[in-house]
Design a protein around this motif. Structure first.
Motif, mmCIF file in Angstrom:
data_model
loop_
_atom_site.group_PDB
_atom_site.id
_atom_site.type_symbol
_atom_site.label_atom_id
_atom_site.label_comp_id
_atom_site.label_asym_id
_atom_site.label_seq_id
_atom_site.Cartn_x
_atom_site.Cartn_y
_atom_site.Cartn_z
ATOM 1 N N VAL A 134 0.858 -1.189 0.000
ATOM 2 C CA VAL A 134 0.000 0.000 0.000
ATOM 3 C C VAL A 134 0.896 1.241 0.000
ATOM 4 C CG1 VAL A 134 -1.780 1.288 1.227
ATOM 5 C CG2 VAL A 134 -1.787 -1.224 1.287
ATOM 6 N N VAL A 135 0.690 2.138 -0.963
ATOM 7 C CA VAL A 135 1.484 3.359 -1.063
ATOM 8 C C VAL A 135 0.530 4.562 -0.989
ATOM 9 C CG1 VAL A 135 3.062 4.721 -2.472
ATOM 10 C CG2 VAL A 135 3.285 2.227 -2.405
ATOM 11 N N ASP A 136 0.598 5.268 0.128
ATOM 12 C CA ASP A 136 -0.237 6.446 0.384
ATOM 13 C C ASP A 136 0.703 7.636 0.528
ATOM 14 O OD1 ASP A 136 -1.994 8.377 1.284
ATOM 15 O OD2 ASP A 136 -2.738 7.232 2.992
ATOM 16 N N ILE A 137 0.578 8.609 -0.366
ATOM 17 C CA ILE A 137 1.548 9.707 -0.423
ATOM 18 C C ILE A 137 0.852 11.049 -0.625
ATOM 19 C CG2 ILE A 137 3.523 8.356 -1.202
ATOM 20 C CD1 ILE A 137 2.816 9.010 -4.067
ATOM 21 N N GLY A 138 1.521 12.112 -0.151
ATOM 22 C CA GLY A 138 0.978 13.444 -0.348
ATOM 23 C C GLY A 138 1.986 14.510 -0.001
ATOM 24 N N GLY A 139 1.740 15.693 -0.502
ATOM 25 C CA GLY A 139 2.632 16.824 -0.239
ATOM 26 C C GLY A 139 1.895 18.133 -0.421
ATOM 27 N N THR A 140 2.622 19.212 -0.214
ATOM 28 C CA THR A 140 2.065 20.560 -0.358
ATOM 29 C C THR A 140 2.698 21.241 -1.561
ATOM 30 O OG1 THR A 140 1.682 20.761 2.021
ATOM 31 C CG2 THR A 140 1.751 22.801 0.751
ATOM 32 N N MET A 141 1.867 21.849 -2.388
ATOM 33 C CA MET A 141 2.315 22.523 -3.598
ATOM 34 C C MET A 141 2.710 23.967 -3.290
ATOM 35 S SD MET A 141 2.064 20.253 -6.052
ATOM 36 C CE MET A 141 1.915 21.130 -7.616
ATOM 37 N N PRO A 142 3.387 24.655 -4.216
ATOM 38 C CA PRO A 142 3.720 26.067 -4.002
ATOM 39 C C PRO A 142 2.487 26.925 -3.713
ATOM 40 C CG PRO A 142 4.955 25.212 -5.865
ATOM 41 C CD PRO A 142 3.979 24.140 -5.466
ATOM 42 N N SER A 143 1.349 26.522 -4.204
ATOM 43 C CA SER A 143 0.101 27.248 -3.955
ATOM 44 C C SER A 143 -0.337 27.170 -2.503
ATOM 45 C CB SER A 143 -1.012 26.674 -4.832
ATOM 46 O OG SER A 143 -1.259 25.313 -4.480
ATOM 47 N N GLY A 144 0.184 26.185 -1.761
ATOM 48 C CA GLY A 144 -0.268 25.930 -0.406
ATOM 49 C C GLY A 144 -1.271 24.798 -0.330
ATOM 50 N N TYR A 145 -1.771 24.345 -1.484
ATOM 51 C CA TYR A 145 -2.794 23.303 -1.510
ATOM 52 C C TYR A 145 -2.147 21.916 -1.605
ATOM 53 C CZ TYR A 145 -6.296 26.828 -1.336
ATOM 54 O OH TYR A 145 -7.071 27.863 -0.885
ATOM 55 N N CYS A 146 -2.858 20.934 -1.039
ATOM 56 C CA CYS A 146 -2.258 19.631 -0.755
ATOM 57 C C CYS A 146 -2.709 18.543 -1.722
ATOM 58 C CB CYS A 146 -2.621 19.198 0.665
ATOM 59 S SG CYS A 146 -2.053 20.330 1.943
ATOM 60 N N SER A 147 -1.884 17.525 -1.832
ATOM 61 C CA SER A 147 -2.220 16.309 -2.576
ATOM 62 C C SER A 147 -2.300 15.142 -1.605
ATOM 63 C CB SER A 147 -1.166 16.023 -3.648
ATOM 64 O OG SER A 147 0.084 15.700 -3.045
ATOM 65 N N ASP A 148 -2.999 14.083 -2.026
ATOM 66 C CA ASP A 148 -3.149 12.885 -1.202
ATOM 67 C C ASP A 148 -3.753 11.805 -2.079
ATOM 68 O OD1 ASP A 148 -3.459 11.021 0.803
ATOM 69 O OD2 ASP A 148 -4.898 12.188 1.981
ATOM 70 N N SER A 149 -3.043 10.716 -2.267
ATOM 71 C CA SER A 149 -3.572 9.632 -3.098
ATOM 72 C C SER A 149 -2.955 8.312 -2.677
ATOM 73 C CB SER A 149 -3.288 9.887 -4.583
ATOM 74 O OG SER A 149 -3.782 8.831 -5.388
ATOM 75 N N THR A 150 -3.781 7.264 -2.678
ATOM 76 C CA THR A 150 -3.321 5.923 -2.305
ATOM 77 C C THR A 150 -3.582 4.951 -3.448
ATOM 78 O OG1 THR A 150 -3.951 6.387 -0.017
ATOM 79 C CG2 THR A 150 -3.446 4.105 -0.560
ATOM 80 N N ARG A 151 -2.581 4.162 -3.754
ATOM 81 C CA ARG A 151 -2.701 3.075 -4.712
ATOM 82 C C ARG A 151 -2.035 1.829 -4.116
ATOM 83 N NH1 ARG A 151 -5.985 6.109 -6.374
ATOM 84 N NH2 ARG A 151 -6.166 6.979 -8.487
ATOM 85 N N VAL A 152 -2.393 0.675 -4.679
ATOM 86 C CA VAL A 152 -1.860 -0.588 -4.176
ATOM 87 C C VAL A 152 -1.136 -1.294 -5.308
ATOM 88 C CG1 VAL A 152 -2.383 -2.762 -3.016
ATOM 89 C CG2 VAL A 152 -3.774 -0.738 -2.548
ATOM 90 N N TYR A 153 0.026 -1.833 -4.974
ATOM 91 C CA TYR A 153 0.884 -2.535 -5.920
ATOM 92 C C TYR A 153 1.142 -3.945 -5.384
ATOM 93 C CZ TYR A 153 1.522 2.337 -7.233
ATOM 94 O OH TYR A 153 1.283 3.635 -7.595
ATOM 95 N N CYS A 154 1.513 -4.841 -6.259
ATOM 96 C CA CYS A 154 1.860 -6.182 -5.794
ATOM 97 C C CYS A 154 3.143 -6.626 -6.475
ATOM 98 C CB CYS A 154 0.741 -7.175 -6.087
ATOM 99 S SG CYS A 154 0.919 -8.723 -5.153
ATOM 100 N N ILE A 155 4.040 -7.188 -5.694
ATOM 101 C CA ILE A 155 5.320 -7.668 -6.226
ATOM 102 C C ILE A 155 5.099 -9.072 -6.766
ATOM 103 C CG2 ILE A 155 7.780 -7.945 -5.743
ATOM 104 C CD1 ILE A 155 6.592 -5.118 -5.213
ATOM 105 N N GLY A 156 4.763 -9.166 -8.048
ATOM 106 C CA GLY A 156 4.395 -10.462 -8.627
ATOM 107 C C GLY A 156 2.920 -10.729 -8.417
ATOM 108 N N GLU A 157 2.492 -11.944 -8.715
ATOM 109 C CA GLU A 157 1.079 -12.296 -8.636
ATOM 110 C C GLU A 157 0.587 -12.224 -7.194
ATOM 111 O OE1 GLU A 157 -1.135 -12.791 -11.117
ATOM 112 O OE2 GLU A 157 0.569 -12.015 -12.276
ATOM 113 N N PRO A 158 -0.587 -11.631 -6.993
ATOM 114 C CA PRO A 158 -1.101 -11.463 -5.624
ATOM 115 C C PRO A 158 -1.698 -12.746 -5.076
ATOM 116 C CG PRO A 158 -2.683 -10.618 -7.192
ATOM 117 C CD PRO A 158 -1.472 -11.016 -7.994
ATOM 118 N N PRO A 159 -1.759 -12.865 -3.763
ATOM 119 C CA PRO A 159 -2.478 -13.998 -3.160
ATOM 120 C C PRO A 159 -3.938 -13.979 -3.596
ATOM 121 C CG PRO A 159 -1.162 -12.813 -1.516
ATOM 122 C CD PRO A 159 -1.153 -11.982 -2.757
#
Length: 374
Positions: A230-255
């Motif tokens: 699970v990769v959930d990441i976010g930051g603040t832009m020069p505008s002051g407004y924020c990002s936030d998004s989560t995606r899921v990855y699997c290393i090879g075929e998932p269970p």
């Protein structure tokens, strides 16, 4: 990437100060006192340093607003967006008492709204110099304004969404069996800055069983083949407004078990996003996701609210949770991020930022929501 899609004057219009004063009056407050943080930036555009020395915008219901500022911070204030407002800057010296000066200038006020993120030491100092004034949160006046994003704010959130999407497109190249979460997280943080953010707010890389902890911190756990991340990441832009998004990855075929409930999660997130439109309640968006997950038998594995508002803060109103009966309005910006978590095994969460439009919700994140096999 980089730069902002809207000008600072569009994001922080001079007219906002008058709107805030009107909101102060409607809230029955004698004044607002805004120290460094999102409330001050929203009203003035000034991203002031939070210091033990008092910086404070006073917005009286009757009388002219003024900005108390330490003399050594005066040049920064004069070069900030606040300088466009035409208000008095009151510089104070090291031996002055700025709290007493604010109280003297305001005079007798019955109720005063303090910035929601004001430090306790500052609120207590204000209580000491204005003992007769009832202290309430400035959000009682500002929440209605801050929740309804202007077109310029929506554009800033769209830019933030595109920037974090660009990072997610790079994530598959950074997740490899044998790397630690911390190693991957370090590279992701660098990519967040490279994508145009001025600050990394958080990086969650939850591999295997760590994915079952929604707010997992980076660790030295080695990412293994065949497990979800699970990769959930976010930051603040020069505008002051924020990002936030989560995606899921699997290393090879998932269970197989994981692949099955991940599809339930995708359906739940899609159902909640499709439900968004003016007039529906915030709690009904939560219910739209929760019902899909519960019907599949994972109701007790969805352990948090469906979303939170976003803007100058990663988490702000409105909250997408049971009990919040506030109806959606055009301009509301918030996350939709249902999750399913199996402690000791793995977990998953899919998160997009949406803005409520005139007839439906508009996603600020547009990378694939399908499970990405690395």
């Amino acid at each position: 990437m980089g730069g902002v899609t809207t000008t600072s004057s569009e994001l922080y219009p001079v007219a906002r100060l008058a709107e805030v004063r009107e909101a102060t009056i409607r809230a029955g407050l004698g004044a607002l006192l805004l120290t460094p943080g999102p409330d001050l930036r929203y009203v003035t555009g000034y991203d002031a340093l939070p210091l033990e020395r008092l910086t404070c915008l006073a917005v009286p219901a009757a009388g002219e607003p003024f900005l108390m500022v330490p003399r050594l911070e005066l040049p920064a204030a004069e070069h900030s967006q606040a300088a466009r407002l035409g208000i008095e800057f009151v510089a104070w010296d090291e031996t002055d008492d700025p709290y007493e000066e604010v109280a003297r200038r305001l005079g007798a006020v019955g109720r005063v709204g303090l910035a929601d993120r004001m430090w306790a030491m500052q609120s207590l100092r204000f209580r000491a110099v204005m003992p007769e004034a009832e202290q309430v949160l400035a959000g009682s006046a500002l929440r209605e304004l801050r929740m309804r994003k202007t077109p310029a704010e929506r554009a800033a959130l769209a830019e933030a969404g595109a920037a974090i999407d660009a990072v997610h497109t790079l994530v598959p190249s950074l997740l490899k069996a044998g790397r630690t979460e911390r190693e991957a997280g370090r590279d992701i943080a660098e990519a967040i800055i490279d994508a145009g953010h001025t600050r990394v707010d958080f990086v969650i890389v939850g591999s295997g069983p760590n994915g079952a902890s929604p707010h997992h911190e980076l660790s030295d756990r080695v990412i293994q083949s065949g497990e979800p991340v699970v990769v959930d990441i976010g930051g603040t832009m020069p505008s002051g407004y924020c990002s936030d998004s989560t995606r899921v990855y699997c290393i090879g075929e998932p269970p197989a078990e994981f692949a099955a409930y991940y599809e339930v999660l995708r359906s739940a997130q899609e159902a909640a996003c499709a439900h968004v439109r003016p007039g529906v309640t915030c709690e009904s968006v939560d219910a739209a996701a929760r019902e899909v997950i519960a019907e599949a038998g994972f109701g007790d594995r969805f352990i948090h609210r469906t979303g939170h508002g976003i803007g100058l803060e990663t988490h702000e109103e409105p909250y997408i949770v049971s009990g919040n009966t506030e109806p959606m309005e055009p301009g509301f910006a918030f996350s939709v991020e249902p999750g399913i978590y199996l402690p000791g095994k793995h977990g998953a969460r899919i998160e997009d930022i949406l803005v409520c439009g005139e007839t439906a919700g508009e996603r600020m994140n547009n990378t694939t929501r399908a499970l990405v096999v690395v």
